[in-house]
Design a protein around this motif. Structure first.
Motif, PDB file in Angstrom:
ATOM      1  N   PHE A 290      -8.585 -25.172 -19.308  1.00  0.00           N
ATOM      2  CA  PHE A 290      -8.502 -26.074 -20.455  1.00  0.00           C
ATOM      3  C   PHE A 290      -8.205 -25.289 -21.731  1.00  0.00           C
ATOM      4  CE2 PHE A 290     -10.805 -28.209 -23.982  1.00  0.00           C
ATOM      5  CZ  PHE A 290     -10.000 -29.347 -24.078  1.00  0.00           C
ATOM      6  N   LEU A 291      -8.907 -24.166 -21.918  1.00  0.00           N
ATOM      7  CA  LEU A 291      -8.721 -23.356 -23.126  1.00  0.00           C
ATOM      8  C   LEU A 291      -7.331 -22.727 -23.185  1.00  0.00           C
ATOM      9  CD1 LEU A 291     -12.203 -21.572 -23.315  1.00  0.00           C
ATOM     10  CD2 LEU A 291     -11.406 -23.527 -24.680  1.00  0.00           C
ATOM     11  N   LEU A 292      -6.808 -22.363 -22.007  1.00  0.00           N
ATOM     12  CA  LEU A 292      -5.504 -21.705 -21.959  1.00  0.00           C
ATOM     13  C   LEU A 292      -4.349 -22.680 -21.775  1.00  0.00           C
ATOM     14  CD1 LEU A 292      -6.492 -18.650 -19.691  1.00  0.00           C
ATOM     15  CD2 LEU A 292      -6.208 -18.687 -22.185  1.00  0.00           C
ATOM     16  N   GLY A 293      -4.679 -23.965 -21.619  1.00  0.00           N
ATOM     17  CA  GLY A 293      -3.632 -24.967 -21.477  1.00  0.00           C
ATOM     18  C   GLY A 293      -2.961 -24.962 -20.125  1.00  0.00           C
TER      19      GLY A 293
ATOM     20  N   ILE B  57     -13.808 -35.801 -16.464  1.00  0.00           N
ATOM     21  CA  ILE B  57     -12.746 -36.527 -17.162  1.00  0.00           C
ATOM     22  C   ILE B  57     -11.496 -35.656 -17.275  1.00  0.00           C
ATOM     23  CG2 ILE B  57     -12.074 -37.569 -19.368  1.00  0.00           C
ATOM     24  CD1 ILE B  57     -14.999 -38.416 -19.728  1.00  0.00           C
ATOM     25  N   LEU B  58     -11.701 -34.352 -17.496  1.00  0.00           N
ATOM     26  CA  LEU B  58     -10.565 -33.425 -17.568  1.00  0.00           C
ATOM     27  C   LEU B  58      -9.864 -33.299 -16.223  1.00  0.00           C
ATOM     28  CD1 LEU B  58     -11.888 -30.471 -19.783  1.00  0.00           C
ATOM     29  CD2 LEU B  58     -10.373 -32.340 -20.448  1.00  0.00           C
ATOM     30  N   VAL B  59     -10.628 -33.419 -15.130  1.00  0.00           N
ATOM     31  CA  VAL B  59     -10.006 -33.391 -13.802  1.00  0.00           C
ATOM     32  C   VAL B  59      -9.057 -34.574 -13.656  1.00  0.00           C
ATOM     33  CG1 VAL B  59     -10.434 -33.544 -11.322  1.00  0.00           C
ATOM     34  CG2 VAL B  59     -11.946 -32.180 -12.748  1.00  0.00           C
ATOM     35  N   ASN B  60      -9.439 -35.710 -14.275  1.00  0.00           N
ATOM     36  CA  ASN B  60      -8.574 -36.889 -14.334  1.00  0.00           C
ATOM     37  C   ASN B  60      -8.248 -37.438 -12.944  1.00  0.00           C
ATOM     38  OD1 ASN B  60      -7.162 -38.861 -15.702  1.00  0.00           O
ATOM     39  ND2 ASN B  60      -5.267 -37.681 -15.833  1.00  0.00           N
ATOM     40  N   TYR B  61      -9.268 -37.422 -12.068  1.00  0.00           N
ATOM     41  CA  TYR B  61      -9.105 -37.988 -10.729  1.00  0.00           C
ATOM     42  C   TYR B  61      -9.903 -39.285 -10.690  1.00  0.00           C
ATOM     43  CZ  TYR B  61      -8.198 -37.728  -5.697  1.00  0.00           C
ATOM     44  OH  TYR B  61      -7.734 -37.973  -4.427  1.00  0.00           O
ATOM     45  N   ARG B  62      -9.219 -40.411 -10.743  1.00  0.00           N
ATOM     46  CA  ARG B  62      -9.878 -41.691 -10.995  1.00  0.00           C
ATOM     47  C   ARG B  62     -10.885 -42.079  -9.917  1.00  0.00           C
ATOM     48  NH1 ARG B  62      -4.233 -44.956 -10.755  1.00  0.00           N
ATOM     49  NH2 ARG B  62      -3.515 -44.183  -8.744  1.00  0.00           N
TER      50      ARG B  62
ATOM     51  N   ALA C  13       2.853 -39.982 -12.123  1.00  0.00           N
ATOM     52  CA  ALA C  13       4.047 -40.572 -12.721  1.00  0.00           C
ATOM     53  C   ALA C  13       3.794 -41.099 -14.124  1.00  0.00           C
ATOM     54  CB  ALA C  13       4.563 -41.704 -11.832  1.00  0.00           C
ATOM     55  N   ASP C  14       2.512 -41.393 -14.440  1.00  0.00           N
ATOM     56  CA  ASP C  14       2.204 -41.940 -15.767  1.00  0.00           C
ATOM     57  C   ASP C  14       2.072 -40.863 -16.839  1.00  0.00           C
ATOM     58  OD1 ASP C  14      -0.156 -40.745 -15.090  1.00  0.00           O
ATOM     59  OD2 ASP C  14      -1.353 -42.586 -15.008  1.00  0.00           O
ATOM     60  N   GLY C  15       2.329 -39.612 -16.466  1.00  0.00           N
ATOM     61  CA  GLY C  15       2.289 -38.531 -17.444  1.00  0.00           C
ATOM     62  C   GLY C  15       0.931 -37.924 -17.673  1.00  0.00           C
ATOM     63  N   SER C  16      -0.089 -38.384 -16.964  1.00  0.00           N
ATOM     64  CA  SER C  16      -1.437 -37.851 -17.134  1.00  0.00           C
ATOM     65  C   SER C  16      -1.526 -36.444 -16.570  1.00  0.00           C
ATOM     66  CB  SER C  16      -2.466 -38.754 -16.447  1.00  0.00           C
ATOM     67  OG  SER C  16      -2.167 -38.897 -15.074  1.00  0.00           O
ATOM     68  N   ALA C  17      -2.465 -35.664 -17.111  1.00  0.00           N
ATOM     69  CA  ALA C  17      -2.604 -34.257 -16.730  1.00  0.00           C
ATOM     70  C   ALA C  17      -4.005 -33.992 -16.193  1.00  0.00           C
ATOM     71  CB  ALA C  17      -2.328 -33.361 -17.933  1.00  0.00           C
ATOM     72  N   SER C  18      -4.119 -32.958 -15.359  1.00  0.00           N
ATOM     73  CA  SER C  18      -5.398 -32.594 -14.756  1.00  0.00           C
ATOM     74  C   SER C  18      -5.665 -31.116 -14.978  1.00  0.00           C
ATOM     75  CB  SER C  18      -5.386 -32.890 -13.251  1.00  0.00           C
ATOM     76  OG  SER C  18      -5.123 -34.249 -12.998  1.00  0.00           O
ATOM     77  N   TYR C  19      -6.881 -30.818 -15.389  1.00  0.00           N
ATOM     78  CA  TYR C  19      -7.315 -29.431 -15.531  1.00  0.00           C
ATOM     79  C   TYR C  19      -8.235 -29.119 -14.352  1.00  0.00           C
ATOM     80  CZ  TYR C  19      -5.577 -29.782 -20.324  1.00  0.00           C
ATOM     81  OH  TYR C  19      -4.779 -29.951 -21.433  1.00  0.00           O
ATOM     82  N   ILE C  20      -7.733 -28.338 -13.398  1.00  0.00           N
ATOM     83  CA  ILE C  20      -8.500 -28.095 -12.174  1.00  0.00           C
ATOM     84  C   ILE C  20      -8.647 -26.608 -11.853  1.00  0.00           C
ATOM     85  CG2 ILE C  20      -8.040 -30.338 -11.128  1.00  0.00           C
ATOM     86  CD1 ILE C  20      -5.753 -29.101  -9.592  1.00  0.00           C
ATOM     87  N   GLY C  21      -8.522 -25.768 -12.869  1.00  0.00           N
ATOM     88  CA  GLY C  21      -8.823 -24.350 -12.705  1.00  0.00           C
ATOM     89  C   GLY C  21      -7.999 -23.605 -11.690  1.00  0.00           C
TER      90      GLY C  21
END
Length: 300
Positions: free
Chosen positions: A10-13, A70-75, A20-28
């Motif tokens: 997350f810190l390093l982007g 929430i950052l993982v963004n896996y609904r 397809a909706d453009g959402s992003a996931s931070y999963i290390g």
């Protein structure tokens, strides 16, 4: 370690953008959100189980875990932990107020929690819009894949379309395969993707008998949980288990070691907190069958 990897991503982007909706996931740096989300779900579950005052910064750690999920963004994972999160914050506030103030304060707190979830659902409505579409068109699940329209193929990130291949193959199978399934991992070489649904996968791979066995195990865990004397633990375990089962309807956490660990933790907690008189002693069964008692040093 996985949590720190996610924080650094997350810190390093360092982001994974696959929707397809453009959402992003931070999963290390993990390969897929499904496996990594189970680590964070387990983190939330374990923190939620700890008693107040047993560890420092308990509430902060729990809130951090929710933010990381929430950052993982896996609904599917976010939906799975909603009951646990609601119970945690509800109990947290309830423990800090006087008994005479409980009714009025907890009524306000309940309204705030509901409004917070509504606000979250509005801000992430694009991610959860397909759920409403699926609920209003449940008959599409039993439709043969060739009859799917282009719009229907996109429901739940094509999950419903994937399920239809497995269900259609099961319906058109002979009686033997319907009863016992096609075998573990038999989908490989037949379908392009795994089922993305534990129940559908078990129906195809293990048949009706295999699926019923799994459902009986789940029902057994629920009934054993209901026998627990600790009402707080009972509530948390039940809601967490139902959330985990809901997660299994849109992905396959039991396919990963992370999901198996979580499932084992829940089963172990149910067994460990049952009254002593309700526990079955495995030692007596071993001694009866093998003639040895592993606790007395006469085992080989």
């Amino acid at each position: 370690m996985p949590v720190m990897l996610q924080v650094f991503s997350f810190l390093l982007g360092e982001v994974k953008a696959t929707e397809a909706d453009g959402s992003a996931s931070y999963i290390g740096g993990y390969n897929h959100e499904a496996a990594f989300s189970m680590i964070i779900v387990s983190f939330i579950f374990v923190i939620g189980l700890t008693e107040r005052g047993s560890i420092k910064f308990r509430s902060t750690l729990f809130s951090l875990a929710v933010f990381l999920l929430i950052l993982v963004n896996y609904r599917t994972a976010m939906l799975a932990v909603l009951p646990t999160v609601a119970v945690f914050y509800y109990n947290l506030i309830e423990q800090r107020i006087r008994p005479s103030q409980k009714v009025s304060v907890m009524t306000i707190v309940s309204m705030v929690i509901i409004l917070a979830f509504m606000a979250l659902s509005i801000t992430m409505r694009e991610r959860f819009a397909d759920i409403g579409t699926l609920i209003s068109n449940l008959d599409v699940v039993l439709k043969a894949p060739i009859y799917f329209s282009e719009a229907e193929k996109d429901i739940m990130s094509a999950r419903v379309y994937i399920w239809s291949f497995y269900i259609n193959a099961f319906i058109n199978a002979d009686l033997l395969n319907q009863l016992f399934g096609f075998g573990p991992d038999s989908w490989r070489g037949v379908f392009a993707q795994y089922a993305h649904n534990t129940f559908v996968s078990y129906l195809y791979e293990y048949g009706l008998l295999g699926l019923l066995s799994f459902l009986l195990l789940c029902v057994s865990i629920v009934f054993q949980t209901l026998t627990l004397s600790d009402s707080g633990l009972k509530k948390l375990l039940l809601l967490s288990f139902f959330g985990f089962m809901a997660m299994n309807m849109a992905t396959m956490p039991l396919w990963n070691i992370e999901g198996l660990i979580f499932f084992s933790l829940m089963g172990a907690l149910v067994f460990a907190n049952k009254p002593n008189k309700q526990r079955k002693a495995p030692i007596s069964s071993i001694e009866k069958v093998m003639g040895i008692n592993p606790t007395q040093g006469n085992a080989i």
